[in-house]
Design a protein around this motif. Structure first.
Motif, PDB file in Angstrom:
ATOM      1  N   SER A 167      46.843  42.980  94.635  1.00 39.93           N
ATOM      2  CA  SER A 167      46.926  41.610  95.134  1.00 39.93           C
ATOM      3  C   SER A 167      45.672  40.765  94.968  1.00 39.93           C
ATOM      4  CB  SER A 167      47.283  41.642  96.627  1.00 39.93           C
ATOM      5  OG  SER A 167      46.277  42.343  97.339  1.00 39.93           O
ATOM      6  N   THR A 168      44.546  41.350  94.582  1.00 37.77           N
ATOM      7  CA  THR A 168      43.293  40.608  94.541  1.00 37.77           C
ATOM      8  C   THR A 168      42.804  40.439  93.109  1.00 37.77           C
ATOM      9  OG1 THR A 168      42.719  41.599  96.666  1.00 37.77           O
ATOM     10  CG2 THR A 168      40.947  40.533  95.457  1.00 37.77           C
ATOM     11  N   PRO A 169      42.633  39.193  92.649  1.00 38.15           N
ATOM     12  CA  PRO A 169      42.081  38.988  91.310  1.00 38.15           C
ATOM     13  C   PRO A 169      40.583  39.316  91.289  1.00 38.15           C
ATOM     14  CG  PRO A 169      42.419  36.883  92.403  1.00 38.15           C
ATOM     15  CD  PRO A 169      42.974  37.936  93.313  1.00 38.15           C
ATOM     16  N   VAL A 170      40.066  39.641  90.127  1.00 40.74           N
ATOM     17  CA  VAL A 170      38.654  39.988  89.979  1.00 40.74           C
ATOM     18  C   VAL A 170      37.754  38.884  90.516  1.00 40.74           C
ATOM     19  CG1 VAL A 170      38.357  39.140  87.619  1.00 40.74           C
ATOM     20  CG2 VAL A 170      36.972  41.063  88.420  1.00 40.74           C
ATOM     21  N   SER A 171      38.181  37.652  90.418  1.00 43.37           N
ATOM     22  CA  SER A 171      37.365  36.514  90.846  1.00 43.37           C
ATOM     23  C   SER A 171      37.001  36.567  92.330  1.00 43.37           C
ATOM     24  CB  SER A 171      38.080  35.200  90.536  1.00 43.37           C
ATOM     25  OG  SER A 171      39.340  35.162  91.191  1.00 43.37           O
ATOM     26  N   GLU A 172      37.833  37.184  93.148  1.00 41.18           N
ATOM     27  CA  GLU A 172      37.564  37.257  94.591  1.00 41.18           C
ATOM     28  C   GLU A 172      36.275  38.022  94.895  1.00 41.18           C
ATOM     29  OE1 GLU A 172      39.279  36.138  97.456  1.00 41.18           O
ATOM     30  OE2 GLU A 172      40.426  34.903  96.070  1.00 41.18           O
ATOM     31  N   GLY A 173      36.000  39.051  94.143  1.00 46.55           N
ATOM     32  CA  GLY A 173      34.826  39.873  94.413  1.00 46.55           C
ATOM     33  C   GLY A 173      33.605  39.543  93.578  1.00 46.55           C
ATOM     34  N   LEU A 174      33.705  38.549  92.702  1.00 44.95           N
ATOM     35  CA  LEU A 174      32.586  38.241  91.806  1.00 44.95           C
ATOM     36  C   LEU A 174      31.278  37.923  92.517  1.00 44.95           C
ATOM     37  CD1 LEU A 174      34.119  36.326  88.773  1.00 44.95           C
ATOM     38  CD2 LEU A 174      33.149  38.618  88.833  1.00 44.95           C
ATOM     39  N   PRO A 175      31.282  37.144  93.593  1.00 44.77           N
ATOM     40  CA  PRO A 175      29.988  36.865  94.241  1.00 44.77           C
ATOM     41  C   PRO A 175      29.255  38.134  94.673  1.00 44.77           C
ATOM     42  CG  PRO A 175      31.669  35.359  95.061  1.00 44.77           C
ATOM     43  CD  PRO A 175      32.371  36.398  94.217  1.00 44.77           C
ATOM     44  N   VAL A 176      29.991  39.128  95.139  1.00 39.99           N
ATOM     45  CA  VAL A 176      29.372  40.373  95.605  1.00 39.99           C
ATOM     46  C   VAL A 176      28.843  41.183  94.424  1.00 39.99           C
ATOM     47  CG1 VAL A 176      29.805  42.571  96.791  1.00 39.99           C
ATOM     48  CG2 VAL A 176      30.797  40.456  97.682  1.00 39.99           C
ATOM     49  N   ILE A 177      29.667  41.411  93.427  1.00 39.28           N
ATOM     50  CA  ILE A 177      29.228  42.282  92.324  1.00 39.28           C
ATOM     51  C   ILE A 177      28.193  41.604  91.431  1.00 39.28           C
ATOM     52  CG2 ILE A 177      31.104  41.739  90.709  1.00 39.28           C
ATOM     53  CD1 ILE A 177      30.995  44.853  90.041  1.00 39.28           C
ATOM     54  N   LYS A 178      28.238  40.293  91.312  1.00 41.08           N
ATOM     55  CA  LYS A 178      27.227  39.607  90.491  1.00 41.08           C
ATOM     56  C   LYS A 178      25.822  39.842  91.041  1.00 41.08           C
ATOM     57  CE  LYS A 178      29.628  35.975  88.007  1.00 41.08           C
ATOM     58  NZ  LYS A 178      29.772  34.531  87.796  1.00 41.08           N
ATOM     59  N   ILE A 180      28.819  38.400  81.814  1.00 38.65           N
ATOM     60  CA  ILE A 180      29.159  37.340  80.862  1.00 38.65           C
ATOM     61  C   ILE A 180      30.626  36.953  80.918  1.00 38.65           C
ATOM     62  CG2 ILE A 180      27.238  37.828  79.308  1.00 38.65           C
ATOM     63  CD1 ILE A 180      29.311  39.247  77.457  1.00 38.65           C
ATOM     64  N   ASP A 181      31.458  37.801  81.558  1.00 35.99           N
ATOM     65  CA  ASP A 181      32.876  37.474  81.682  1.00 35.99           C
ATOM     66  C   ASP A 181      33.524  38.493  82.609  1.00 35.99           C
ATOM     67  OD1 ASP A 181      35.164  35.955  81.246  1.00 35.99           O
ATOM     68  OD2 ASP A 181      34.917  35.983  79.074  1.00 35.99           O
ATOM     69  N   SER A 182      34.765  38.197  82.998  1.00 33.67           N
ATOM     70  CA  SER A 182      35.514  39.115  83.854  1.00 33.67           C
ATOM     71  C   SER A 182      36.997  38.829  83.711  1.00 33.67           C
ATOM     72  CB  SER A 182      35.072  38.955  85.310  1.00 33.67           C
ATOM     73  OG  SER A 182      35.361  37.645  85.757  1.00 33.67           O
ATOM     74  N   PHE A 183      37.789  39.832  84.031  1.00 34.41           N
ATOM     75  CA  PHE A 183      39.236  39.643  84.006  1.00 34.41           C
ATOM     76  C   PHE A 183      39.922  40.665  84.887  1.00 34.41           C
ATOM     77  CE2 PHE A 183      38.294  42.576  80.602  1.00 34.41           C
ATOM     78  CZ  PHE A 183      39.373  43.442  80.508  1.00 34.41           C
ATOM     79  N   THR A 184      41.124  40.303  85.332  1.00 34.57           N
ATOM     80  CA  THR A 184      41.969  41.208  86.095  1.00 34.57           C
ATOM     81  C   THR A 184      42.804  41.983  85.090  1.00 34.57           C
ATOM     82  OG1 THR A 184      41.998  39.652  87.936  1.00 34.57           O
ATOM     83  CG2 THR A 184      43.710  41.348  87.919  1.00 34.57           C
ATOM     84  N   ALA A 185      42.784  43.299  85.185  1.00 34.61           N
ATOM     85  CA  ALA A 185      43.386  44.166  84.168  1.00 34.61           C
ATOM     86  C   ALA A 185      44.592  44.918  84.719  1.00 34.61           C
ATOM     87  CB  ALA A 185      42.337  45.135  83.644  1.00 34.61           C
ATOM     88  N   LYS A 216      48.780  45.732  80.386  1.00 37.11           N
ATOM     89  CA  LYS A 216      48.358  45.714  78.981  1.00 37.11           C
ATOM     90  C   LYS A 216      48.360  44.290  78.450  1.00 37.11           C
ATOM     91  CE  LYS A 216      49.859  50.348  77.681  1.00 37.11           C
ATOM     92  NZ  LYS A 216      50.695  51.139  76.773  1.00 37.11           N
ATOM     93  N   ARG A 217      49.329  43.524  78.885  1.00 37.53           N
ATOM     94  CA  ARG A 217      49.446  42.131  78.440  1.00 37.53           C
ATOM     95  C   ARG A 217      48.213  41.317  78.857  1.00 37.53           C
ATOM     96  NH1 ARG A 217      52.036  37.780  81.133  1.00 37.53           N
ATOM     97  NH2 ARG A 217      52.412  36.079  79.685  1.00 37.53           N
ATOM     98  N   ASN A 218      47.779  41.470  80.117  1.00 38.67           N
ATOM     99  CA  ASN A 218      46.588  40.753  80.596  1.00 38.67           C
ATOM    100  C   ASN A 218      45.349  41.143  79.802  1.00 38.67           C
ATOM    101  OD1 ASN A 218      48.152  39.604  82.596  1.00 38.67           O
ATOM    102  ND2 ASN A 218      47.064  40.545  84.294  1.00 38.67           N
ATOM    103  N   ILE A 219      45.223  42.431  79.542  1.00 40.39           N
ATOM    104  CA  ILE A 219      44.054  42.924  78.815  1.00 40.39           C
ATOM    105  C   ILE A 219      44.043  42.373  77.396  1.00 40.39           C
ATOM    106  CG2 ILE A 219      42.916  45.004  77.926  1.00 40.39           C
ATOM    107  CD1 ILE A 219      44.222  46.442  80.434  1.00 40.39           C
ATOM    108  N   LYS A 220      45.171  42.483  76.728  1.00 34.03           N
ATOM    109  CA  LYS A 220      45.268  41.983  75.347  1.00 34.03           C
ATOM    110  C   LYS A 220      45.027  40.481  75.299  1.00 34.03           C
ATOM    111  CE  LYS A 220      48.163  42.204  71.269  1.00 34.03           C
ATOM    112  NZ  LYS A 220      49.419  42.649  70.680  1.00 34.03           N
ATOM    113  N   LYS A 221      45.575  39.776  76.241  1.00 34.58           N
ATOM    114  CA  LYS A 221      45.396  38.315  76.307  1.00 34.58           C
ATOM    115  C   LYS A 221      43.914  37.965  76.469  1.00 34.58           C
ATOM    116  CE  LYS A 221      47.040  34.312  78.898  1.00 34.58           C
ATOM    117  NZ  LYS A 221      47.883  33.861  80.018  1.00 34.58           N
ATOM    118  N   PHE A 222      43.218  38.686  77.334  1.00 35.97           N
ATOM    119  CA  PHE A 222      41.791  38.439  77.529  1.00 35.97           C
ATOM    120  C   PHE A 222      41.015  38.637  76.232  1.00 35.97           C
ATOM    121  CE2 PHE A 222      37.527  40.048  78.189  1.00 35.97           C
ATOM    122  CZ  PHE A 222      36.971  39.057  78.965  1.00 35.97           C
TER     123      PHE A 222
END
Length: 161
Positions: free
Chosen positions: A109-120, A131-136, A139-145
Protein backbone atom coordinates in the motif's frame (compact mmCIF):
# COMPACT_ATOMS: atom_id res chain seq x y z
CA UNK A 1 26.31 -1.79 -11.93
CA UNK A 2 24.93 -3.59 -8.93
CA UNK A 3 21.59 -4.45 -7.34
CA UNK A 4 21.64 -4.78 -3.55
CA UNK A 5 18.40 -5.83 -1.92
CA UNK A 6 16.77 -7.18 1.20
CA UNK A 7 13.73 -9.43 0.94
CA UNK A 8 11.85 -11.08 3.77
CA UNK A 9 9.01 -12.76 1.88
CA UNK A 10 10.47 -13.09 -1.61
CA UNK A 11 8.50 -10.24 -3.17
CA UNK A 12 11.43 -7.81 -3.23
CA UNK A 13 13.68 -10.61 -4.45
CA UNK A 14 11.39 -11.11 -7.46
CA UNK A 15 11.55 -7.37 -8.15
CA UNK A 16 15.35 -7.38 -7.87
CA UNK A 17 15.57 -10.31 -10.28
CA UNK A 18 13.40 -8.42 -12.78
CA UNK A 19 15.67 -5.36 -12.53
CA UNK A 20 18.61 -7.70 -13.11
CA UNK A 21 16.93 -9.22 -16.16
CA UNK A 22 16.35 -5.78 -17.69
CA UNK A 23 19.73 -4.26 -16.81
CA UNK A 24 22.25 -7.08 -16.65
CA UNK A 25 23.43 -5.82 -13.24
CA UNK A 26 25.03 -8.06 -10.65
CA UNK A 27 22.73 -9.12 -7.82
CA UNK A 28 23.51 -9.22 -4.08
CA UNK A 29 21.00 -10.16 -1.40
CA UNK A 30 21.45 -8.63 2.04
CA UNK A 31 20.80 -11.14 4.79
CA UNK A 32 20.69 -10.50 8.50
CA UNK A 33 23.14 -12.40 10.68
CA UNK A 34 20.20 -13.38 12.88
CA UNK A 35 17.40 -14.52 10.59
CA UNK A 36 14.08 -12.78 11.00
CA UNK A 37 11.21 -15.06 12.04
CA UNK A 38 8.76 -16.23 9.41
CA UNK A 39 5.86 -15.76 11.83
CA UNK A 40 4.29 -12.43 10.88
CA UNK A 41 3.44 -11.28 14.42
CA UNK A 42 6.96 -12.03 15.66
CA UNK A 43 8.45 -10.22 12.66
CA UNK A 44 6.30 -7.15 13.36
CA UNK A 45 7.47 -7.05 16.98
CA UNK A 46 11.15 -7.30 16.03
CA UNK A 47 10.96 -4.84 13.13
CA UNK A 48 9.07 -2.23 15.17
CA UNK A 49 11.55 -2.58 18.03
CA UNK A 50 14.46 -2.11 15.59
CA UNK A 51 12.87 1.09 14.27
CA UNK A 52 11.97 2.50 17.69
CA UNK A 53 15.44 1.78 19.08
CA UNK A 54 17.29 2.72 15.88
CA UNK A 55 18.93 -0.74 15.77
CA UNK A 56 21.29 -1.77 12.98
CA UNK A 57 20.87 -5.53 12.43
CA UNK A 58 24.20 -7.18 11.66
CA UNK A 59 24.69 -8.43 8.10
CA UNK A 60 25.47 -12.09 7.42
CA UNK A 61 27.27 -11.17 4.20
CA UNK A 62 29.84 -8.46 4.73
CA UNK A 63 32.07 -8.83 1.68
CA UNK A 64 30.29 -6.90 -1.04
CA UNK A 65 32.81 -5.40 -3.47
CA UNK A 66 31.68 -1.89 -4.43
CA UNK A 67 35.03 -0.59 -5.65
CA UNK A 68 34.16 -0.55 -9.36
CA UNK A 69 30.50 0.34 -8.95
CA UNK A 70 29.15 3.79 -9.77
CA UNK A 71 25.45 2.96 -9.94
CA UNK A 72 23.72 0.83 -7.33
CA UNK A 73 20.07 -0.15 -7.22
CA UNK A 74 18.95 -0.68 -3.62
CA UNK A 75 15.72 -2.60 -3.08
CA UNK A 76 13.69 -3.31 0.03
CA UNK A 77 10.17 -3.91 1.30
CA UNK A 78 8.54 -0.85 2.86
CA UNK A 79 7.83 -1.40 6.55
CA UNK A 80 5.77 1.30 8.25
CA UNK A 81 6.47 3.88 5.56
CA UNK A 82 10.23 3.37 5.48
CA UNK A 83 13.04 0.96 4.74
CA UNK A 84 13.86 -1.91 7.11
CA UNK A 85 16.76 -1.08 9.41
CA UNK A 86 19.02 -3.60 7.67
CA UNK A 87 19.14 -1.18 4.73
CA UNK A 88 20.59 1.43 7.08
CA UNK A 89 23.17 -1.15 8.15
CA UNK A 90 24.22 -1.54 4.52
CA UNK A 91 24.63 2.21 3.98
CA UNK A 92 26.59 2.58 7.21
CA UNK A 93 28.83 -0.47 6.64
CA UNK A 94 30.12 0.14 3.13
CA UNK A 95 32.06 2.96 1.51
CA UNK A 96 29.46 4.52 -0.74
CA UNK A 97 31.21 7.83 -1.35
CA UNK A 98 30.25 9.24 -4.76
CA UNK A 99 27.91 6.36 -5.61
CA UNK A 100 24.65 6.99 -7.47
CA UNK A 101 21.69 5.18 -5.91
CA UNK A 102 18.39 4.18 -7.48
CA UNK A 103 15.96 3.04 -4.79
CA UNK A 104 13.13 0.61 -5.34
CA UNK A 105 10.65 -0.75 -2.87
CA UNK A 106 7.79 -3.18 -2.70
CA UNK A 107 4.70 -2.63 -0.61
CA UNK A 108 1.06 -3.59 -0.60
CA UNK A 109 0.00 0.00 0.00
CA UNK A 110 2.91 2.45 0.34
CA UNK A 111 4.70 3.98 -2.65
CA UNK A 112 8.47 4.47 -2.42
CA UNK A 113 7.92 8.23 -2.29
CA UNK A 114 6.43 8.00 1.22
CA UNK A 115 9.73 6.91 2.75
CA UNK A 116 12.11 9.01 0.65
CA UNK A 117 12.73 11.73 3.25
CA UNK A 118 13.93 9.10 5.74
CA UNK A 119 16.13 7.04 3.44
CA UNK A 120 17.61 10.05 1.63
CA UNK A 121 19.14 11.16 4.94
CA UNK A 122 20.75 7.73 5.35
CA UNK A 123 22.04 7.71 1.77
CA UNK A 124 23.40 11.26 2.03
CA UNK A 125 25.15 10.47 5.32
CA UNK A 126 26.88 7.59 3.50
CA UNK A 127 28.25 10.01 0.91
CA UNK A 128 26.03 8.71 -1.88
CA UNK A 129 23.23 10.38 -3.82
CA UNK A 130 19.72 9.17 -4.62
CA UNK A 131 19.27 9.85 -8.31
CA UNK A 132 15.89 8.16 -8.74
CA UNK A 133 13.36 5.82 -7.15
CA UNK A 134 10.40 3.69 -8.06
CA UNK A 135 7.81 1.36 -6.60
CA UNK A 136 8.52 -2.15 -7.88
CA UNK A 137 5.29 -4.00 -7.20
CA UNK A 138 5.04 -5.54 -10.66
CA UNK A 139 7.15 -6.47 -13.67
CA UNK A 140 5.18 -3.88 -15.60
CA UNK A 141 6.14 -1.08 -13.16
CA UNK A 142 9.79 -2.09 -13.27
CA UNK A 143 9.91 -2.29 -17.06
CA UNK A 144 8.07 1.02 -17.36
CA UNK A 145 10.59 2.71 -15.06
CA UNK A 146 13.60 1.40 -16.99
CA UNK A 147 12.13 2.11 -20.43
CA UNK A 148 10.69 5.54 -19.60
CA UNK A 149 14.14 6.80 -18.76
CA UNK A 150 15.71 5.11 -21.76
CA UNK A 151 18.41 3.93 -19.44
CA UNK A 152 21.21 2.02 -21.06
CA UNK A 153 22.20 0.57 -17.74
CA UNK A 154 24.27 -2.23 -19.19
CA UNK A 155 26.91 0.38 -20.02
CA UNK A 156 26.37 2.78 -17.09
CA UNK A 157 25.16 5.48 -19.43
CA UNK A 158 22.35 6.28 -17.04
CA UNK A 159 22.30 9.95 -16.21
CA UNK A 160 25.79 10.47 -17.59
CA UNK A 161 27.57 7.98 -15.33
Amino acid sequence: MLIVYFSQTGRTQKAAMEVQKLTGAKLVRLQPKITYPTDYEQLIDIAKTEMRQDVRPALANTTIDLADETLIFVGYPTWWYQQPMIINTFFETYDLQHKAIILFSTSASTPVSEGLPVIKKVVTAAGAKVIDSFTANSKRNIKKFIEARQLDLRHNRALGL
